[in-house]
Design an enzyme around this catalytic site. Sequence first.
Site, short mmCIF file in Angstrom:
data_model
loop_
_atom_site.label_atom_id
_atom_site.label_comp_id
_atom_site.label_asym_id
_atom_site.label_seq_id
_atom_site.Cartn_x
_atom_site.Cartn_y
_atom_site.Cartn_z
N CYS A 68 -5.84 -6.63 12.55
CA CYS A 68 -4.58 -7.26 12.90
C CYS A 68 -4.21 -8.23 11.78
CB CYS A 68 -4.74 -7.98 14.23
SG CYS A 68 -3.35 -9.00 14.66
N ILE A 99 -1.36 -10.76 10.66
CA ILE A 99 -0.20 -11.50 11.15
C ILE A 99 0.54 -12.14 9.97
CG2 ILE A 99 0.49 -13.50 12.55
CD1 ILE A 99 -1.81 -12.74 14.44
N HIS A 134 1.29 -12.52 1.56
CA HIS A 134 -0.13 -12.16 1.58
C HIS A 134 -0.41 -11.03 2.58
CE1 HIS A 134 -4.45 -12.75 1.15
NE2 HIS A 134 -4.53 -12.76 2.46
N ARG A 146 0.97 -5.26 20.74
CA ARG A 146 0.57 -4.00 20.09
C ARG A 146 -0.92 -3.73 20.18
NH1 ARG A 146 4.51 -5.25 14.96
NH2 ARG A 146 6.42 -4.97 16.14
#
EC number: 2.5.1.78
Length: 135
Positions: free
Chosen positions: A68, A70, A76, A116
């Site tokens: 995951c 974010i 980045h 998700r």
Amino acid sequence: MTVKLGFVVAEFNRDITYMMEIEAREHAGFLDAEVADTIYVPGAYDMPLAIKKLLERGEIDAVVTIGCVIEGATQHDEIVVQHAARKIIDLSLEFGKPVALGISGPGMTRMEATERIDYAKRAVESAVKMVQRLE
């Protein structure tokens, strides 16, 4: 034939990847696939080496990545996912075995990442289908 999967799970954003891993393991069981080995890595960028180690073991039919990424204040997140995805594809082609991309992101918020979590199931399903269709 029972499909033997290897999991590579990122520890970064572990609150989310933990739930993704649970969903993925449950779905593997539902599909009668076996999670034969799991390697935990610090983050998505660290996945390629662990994937390679799993693919070098003859008993692994496919690898499922779980991560995951974010969105932050810089690009980045995009760089991490782009480079990881490119190398993951390269490893799949090099070893002739499926490597399913179960990395959510980039460009998503923590809330979107939580929504998700079930995408991990899609990665497991993709890996199992590819093994079955390439036999």
